[in-house]
Write a protein that holds these residues in place. Structure first.
Motif, PDB file in Angstrom:
ATOM      1  N   LEU A   1      -1.441   7.607   9.443  1.00 21.62           N
ATOM      2  CA  LEU A   1      -2.144   6.992   8.319  1.00 21.62           C
ATOM      3  C   LEU A   1      -2.797   8.051   7.447  1.00 21.62           C
ATOM      4  O   LEU A   1      -3.359   9.026   7.948  1.00 21.62           O
ATOM      5  CB  LEU A   1      -3.211   6.022   8.834  1.00 21.62           C
ATOM      6  N   ARG A   2      -2.731   7.829   6.150  1.00 24.43           N
ATOM      7  CA  ARG A   2      -3.323   8.759   5.192  1.00 24.43           C
ATOM      8  C   ARG A   2      -3.921   7.950   4.051  1.00 24.43           C
ATOM      9  O   ARG A   2      -3.212   7.231   3.366  1.00 24.43           O
ATOM     10  CB  ARG A   2      -2.252   9.719   4.665  1.00 24.43           C
ATOM     11  N   ARG A   3      -5.215   8.058   3.860  1.00 27.64           N
ATOM     12  CA  ARG A   3      -5.874   7.336   2.767  1.00 27.64           C
ATOM     13  C   ARG A   3      -5.982   8.258   1.558  1.00 27.64           C
ATOM     14  O   ARG A   3      -6.372   9.422   1.680  1.00 27.64           O
ATOM     15  CB  ARG A   3      -7.267   6.871   3.208  1.00 27.64           C
ATOM     16  N   HIS A   4      -5.600   7.749   0.389  1.00 32.10           N
ATOM     17  CA  HIS A   4      -5.623   8.572  -0.828  1.00 32.10           C
ATOM     18  C   HIS A   4      -6.391   7.846  -1.924  1.00 32.10           C
ATOM     19  O   HIS A   4      -6.137   6.665  -2.196  1.00 32.10           O
ATOM     20  CB  HIS A   4      -4.191   8.867  -1.294  1.00 32.10           C
ATOM     21  N   ARG A   5      -7.289   8.571  -2.548  1.00 30.59           N
ATOM     22  CA  ARG A   5      -8.170   7.936  -3.532  1.00 30.59           C
ATOM     23  C   ARG A   5      -7.430   7.456  -4.774  1.00 30.59           C
ATOM     24  O   ARG A   5      -7.920   6.585  -5.501  1.00 30.59           O
ATOM     25  CB  ARG A   5      -9.302   8.889  -3.930  1.00 30.59           C
TER      26      ARG A   5
ATOM     27  N   ARG B   1      -1.371   1.262  -3.938  1.00 26.92           N
ATOM     28  CA  ARG B   1      -0.699   0.343  -3.018  1.00 26.92           C
ATOM     29  C   ARG B   1      -0.320   1.105  -1.755  1.00 26.92           C
ATOM     30  O   ARG B   1      -0.478   2.321  -1.682  1.00 26.92           O
ATOM     31  CB  ARG B   1       0.552  -0.241  -3.675  1.00 26.92           C
ATOM     32  N   TYR B   2       0.165   0.372  -0.775  1.00 31.52           N
ATOM     33  CA  TYR B   2       0.629   0.987   0.472  1.00 31.52           C
ATOM     34  C   TYR B   2       2.035   1.562   0.239  1.00 31.52           C
ATOM     35  O   TYR B   2       2.892   0.900  -0.348  1.00 31.52           O
ATOM     36  CB  TYR B   2       0.681  -0.044   1.595  1.00 31.52           C
ATOM     37  N   THR B   3       2.249   2.782   0.703  1.00 33.53           N
ATOM     38  CA  THR B   3       3.567   3.404   0.581  1.00 33.53           C
ATOM     39  C   THR B   3       3.932   4.118   1.875  1.00 33.53           C
ATOM     40  O   THR B   3       3.054   4.580   2.618  1.00 33.53           O
ATOM     41  CB  THR B   3       3.626   4.420  -0.575  1.00 33.53           C
ATOM     42  N   LEU B   4       5.209   4.203   2.136  1.00 32.20           N
ATOM     43  CA  LEU B   4       5.718   4.899   3.316  1.00 32.20           C
ATOM     44  C   LEU B   4       6.646   6.030   2.893  1.00 32.20           C
ATOM     45  O   LEU B   4       7.407   5.890   1.928  1.00 32.20           O
ATOM     46  CB  LEU B   4       6.501   3.941   4.215  1.00 32.20           C
ATOM     47  N   ARG B   5       6.582   7.133   3.610  1.00 32.55           N
ATOM     48  CA  ARG B   5       7.537   8.213   3.403  1.00 32.55           C
ATOM     49  C   ARG B   5       7.797   8.892   4.735  1.00 32.55           C
ATOM     50  O   ARG B   5       7.013   8.754   5.685  1.00 32.55           O
ATOM     51  CB  ARG B   5       7.027   9.233   2.376  1.00 32.55           C
TER      52      ARG B   5
ATOM     53  N   ILE C   1       4.807   8.541   7.449  1.00 26.92           N
ATOM     54  CA  ILE C   1       3.436   8.627   6.954  1.00 26.92           C
ATOM     55  C   ILE C   1       3.184   7.436   6.036  1.00 26.92           C
ATOM     56  O   ILE C   1       3.949   7.187   5.100  1.00 26.92           O
ATOM     57  CB  ILE C   1       3.201   9.940   6.185  1.00 26.92           C
ATOM     58  N   LEU C   2       2.120   6.707   6.305  1.00 23.79           N
ATOM     59  CA  LEU C   2       1.752   5.553   5.505  1.00 23.79           C
ATOM     60  C   LEU C   2       0.509   5.911   4.695  1.00 23.79           C
ATOM     61  O   LEU C   2      -0.538   6.234   5.245  1.00 23.79           O
ATOM     62  CB  LEU C   2       1.464   4.349   6.406  1.00 23.79           C
ATOM     63  N   THR C   3       0.643   5.874   3.372  1.00 25.57           N
ATOM     64  CA  THR C   3      -0.480   6.159   2.480  1.00 25.57           C
ATOM     65  C   THR C   3      -1.173   4.854   2.111  1.00 25.57           C
ATOM     66  O   THR C   3      -0.525   3.893   1.705  1.00 25.57           O
ATOM     67  CB  THR C   3      -0.005   6.880   1.206  1.00 25.57           C
ATOM     68  N   MET C   4      -2.504   4.847   2.254  1.00 29.74           N
ATOM     69  CA  MET C   4      -3.299   3.648   2.002  1.00 29.74           C
ATOM     70  C   MET C   4      -4.152   3.825   0.751  1.00 29.74           C
ATOM     71  O   MET C   4      -4.650   4.917   0.489  1.00 29.74           O
ATOM     72  CB  MET C   4      -4.223   3.375   3.191  1.00 29.74           C
ATOM     73  N   PRO C   5      -4.344   2.752  -0.020  1.00 33.02           N
ATOM     74  CA  PRO C   5      -5.275   2.823  -1.153  1.00 33.02           C
ATOM     75  C   PRO C   5      -6.718   2.874  -0.639  1.00 33.02           C
ATOM     76  O   PRO C   5      -6.972   2.562   0.531  1.00 33.02           O
ATOM     77  CB  PRO C   5      -4.992   1.543  -1.925  1.00 33.02           C
ATOM     78  N   PRO C   6      -7.676   3.257  -1.480  1.00 33.25           N
ATOM     79  CA  PRO C   6      -9.071   3.408  -1.046  1.00 33.25           C
ATOM     80  C   PRO C   6      -9.637   2.190  -0.332  1.00 33.25           C
ATOM     81  O   PRO C   6     -10.354   2.315   0.656  1.00 33.25           O
ATOM     82  CB  PRO C   6      -9.815   3.695  -2.352  1.00 33.25           C
TER      83      PRO C   6
ATOM     84  N   PHE D   1       1.982  -3.845   6.984  1.00 36.86           N
ATOM     85  CA  PHE D   1       2.929  -3.196   6.077  1.00 36.86           C
ATOM     86  C   PHE D   1       3.912  -2.338   6.871  1.00 36.86           C
ATOM     87  O   PHE D   1       5.128  -2.365   6.629  1.00 36.86           O
ATOM     88  CB  PHE D   1       2.168  -2.335   5.071  1.00 36.86           C
ATOM     89  N   ALA D   2       3.393  -1.564   7.822  1.00 37.28           N
ATOM     90  CA  ALA D   2       4.254  -0.695   8.618  1.00 37.28           C
ATOM     91  C   ALA D   2       5.248  -1.512   9.435  1.00 37.28           C
ATOM     92  O   ALA D   2       6.439  -1.173   9.517  1.00 37.28           O
ATOM     93  CB  ALA D   2       3.410   0.186   9.530  1.00 37.28           C
ATOM     94  N   ASN D   3       4.792  -2.600  10.042  1.00 34.08           N
ATOM     95  CA  ASN D   3       5.682  -3.431  10.859  1.00 34.08           C
ATOM     96  C   ASN D   3       6.756  -4.116  10.024  1.00 34.08           C
ATOM     97  O   ASN D   3       7.898  -4.277  10.465  1.00 34.08           O
ATOM     98  CB  ASN D   3       4.862  -4.471  11.627  1.00 34.08           C
ATOM     99  N   LEU D   4       6.406  -4.506   8.800  1.00 33.68           N
ATOM    100  CA  LEU D   4       7.389  -5.120   7.908  1.00 33.68           C
ATOM    101  C   LEU D   4       8.507  -4.151   7.551  1.00 33.68           C
ATOM    102  O   LEU D   4       9.621  -4.566   7.219  1.00 33.68           O
ATOM    103  CB  LEU D   4       6.700  -5.624   6.634  1.00 33.68           C
TER     104      LEU D   4
END
Length: 251
Positions: free
Chosen positions: A30-34, A38-42, A51-56, A66-69
């Motif tokens: 998990l990685r939170r980015h200011r 939206r949620y993104t995967l790469r 790596i799943l990027t999360m909104p603030p 989101f990851a399971n979907l």
């Protein structure tokens, strides 16, 4: 300012979530980015992880959902990554695009050098203890990358009338090179594994940013002015670039 700081500081949050797809389980970092909206995967090709990027204002339950979907997407992308190739005796490594077999020479002096066998096979010889082989090959390739990139960058800088103030070699996973407005260039050492025309293109690309700090039509005209292999190099990277991340030490 205090309210904003509290928004991003969540010390109790888990660093990863576990995703199941069929009989497989995947750890997603998990990685939170200011700036994320939206949620993104790469997929990180070097670390070979998702790596799943999360909104603030994102939440852990939403991130898990989101990851399971996208468990199928994660499985497919990780499954397509080429098999890791550590720098060990017998591993074949492309040096400037040419396959070289790693050979351990414990009884000889020196560190790392190249030879061509009578059969025509190219080899990279590594002296010293086998436990140091991975690091020694890695250091050798970084030195070779710096030498080639320094030469190419200075050539293109002279053609464009600009100055490279600093050049660094790293193991960047998300980009092959970068440039700052202060004239500092940074490149992935893995470019030494690619054919020379690919390395030359990346050097020209980053030096061109010293003229145009953008990707406008004017920027690409500058790149075309000093590099004749733009399309060829971009196509090569699109096809084979991901494969370069499987070799050696993962920094």
């Amino acid at each position: 300012m205090a309210t904003r700081a509290l928004l991003y500081r969540r010390p109790a949050e888990p660093a990863t979530v576990l995703v199941r797809h069929g009989s497989q389980f995947f750890t997603v970092r998990l990685r939170r980015h200011r700036r994320a909206r939206r949620y993104t995967l790469r997929i990180h090709p070097t670390d070979r992880e998702a790596i799943l990027t999360m909104p603030p204002r994102g939440t852990i339950p939403e991130a898990k959902e989101f990851a399971n979907l996208h468990g199928g997407w994660i499985a497919a992308r990780l499954g397509r990554l080429p098999k890791a190739a550590p720098f060990q005796p017998g591993t074949v490594v492309p040096l400037r695009g040419v396959p070289h077999r790693l050979v351990h020479r414990s009884g000889e002096r020196g560190t790392v050098w190249t030879e061509t066998r009578d059969s025509g096979e190219k080899i990279i010889c590594v002296a010293g203890g086998v436990e140091h082989m991975d690091r020694r090959v890695h250091d050798f390739l970084k030195r070779e990358a710096r030498k080639d990139l320094q030469k190419a960058a200075q050539l293109h800088a002279a053609e464009l009338g600009v100055r490279v103030r600093r050049l660094s070699i790293r193991d960047q996973s998300s980009r092959w090179g970068s440039c700052t407005s202060a004239g500092s260039l940074s490149f992935s050492w893995r470019l030494i594994l690619a054919p020379p025309f690919v390395l030359d293109y990346l050097a020209a690309h980053e030096v061109a940013h010293l003229v145009e700090m953008n990707h406008s039509a004017r920027f690409w005209r500058v790149v075309d002015k000093v590099c004749a292999s733009v399309t060829r190099a971009k196509n090569w990277l699109d096809t084979y670039g991901n494969d370069l991340h499987r070799y050696g030490i993962q920094e």
